[in-house]
Design an enzyme around this catalytic site. Structure first.
Site, mmCIF file in Angstrom:
data_model
loop_
_atom_site.group_PDB
_atom_site.id
_atom_site.type_symbol
_atom_site.label_atom_id
_atom_site.label_comp_id
_atom_site.label_asym_id
_atom_site.label_seq_id
_atom_site.Cartn_x
_atom_site.Cartn_y
_atom_site.Cartn_z
ATOM 1 N N GLY A 277 0.107 2.848 2.472
ATOM 2 C CA GLY A 277 1.141 4.148 2.244
ATOM 3 C C GLY A 277 -0.163 5.637 2.864
ATOM 4 C CE1 TYR A 278 -1.898 5.257 8.034
ATOM 5 C CE2 TYR A 278 0.397 3.957 6.159
ATOM 6 C CZ TYR A 278 -0.405 4.787 7.196
ATOM 7 O OH TYR A 278 -1.286 3.254 7.982
ATOM 8 C CG LEU A 279 -2.077 9.374 0.664
ATOM 9 C CD1 LEU A 279 -3.093 9.644 -0.604
ATOM 10 C CD2 LEU A 279 -0.779 10.134 -0.348
#
Length: 159
Positions: free
Chosen positions: A27-29
């Protein structure tokens, strides 16, 4: 530094399950710079990537990349904060001479999409690389096929 080429895949090699592989989710922050969390089987890490463009006829993707280990608890905490969707895939590691093809078979939202990446020690080796005949289009310079873009923007209209 990460020097790689990314390709769409026309067909997978036979006996795919016989190759070393891992189940992954990431996942990407943040997208610019890329800040990613990843779970590979039961290992967790945080990755920071800043991209450097490569100007050449045969596209090559070059990133400055730092990976740091995470505890399961830290990963679970950050997992709740990702933007967009979680990328789910199985990564197969296929030997190809002195290189390793990382073949990503996507699950979930991108079920059916297959991408191959090959990393190189130098830009010159990346430029000289001749891919196997089961590789399709080189999408190294097409940002839509980065995992960050898939997670945050999607590929609607392109698959």
């Amino acid at each position: 530094m990460e020097i790689e080429k990314k390709y769409l895949v026309c067909r997978t090699p036979e006996h795919l399950e016989g190759y070393d592989h891992s189940r992954m989710e990431q996942g990407y922050l943040n997208q610019k710079p890329v800040m990613r969390i990843r779970k590979t089987d039961e290992e967790y890490c945080f990755t920071y990537k800043s991209k450097r463009e490569a100007a050449c006829a045969d596209p090559v993707c070059i990133n400055h990349e730092v990976e740091l280990p995470l505890s399961r608890e830290a990963y679970e905490h950050l997992r709740e904060k990702i933007d967009g969707c979680m990328i789910e895939k199985t990564r197969y590691r296929i030997p190809d001479g002195p290189y390793t093809i990382e073949l990503d078979v996507f699950h979930g939202k991108y079920e059916g999409m297959i991408l191959a990446e090959v990393e190189f020690p130098t830009e010159q080796e990346a430029q000289a690389y001749v891919p196997p005949d089961w590789f399709g289009e080189n999408v190294s310079s097409d940002y839509r096929y980065t995992n960050a873009s898939l997670a945050l923007t999607g590929l609607s209209g392109f698959l």
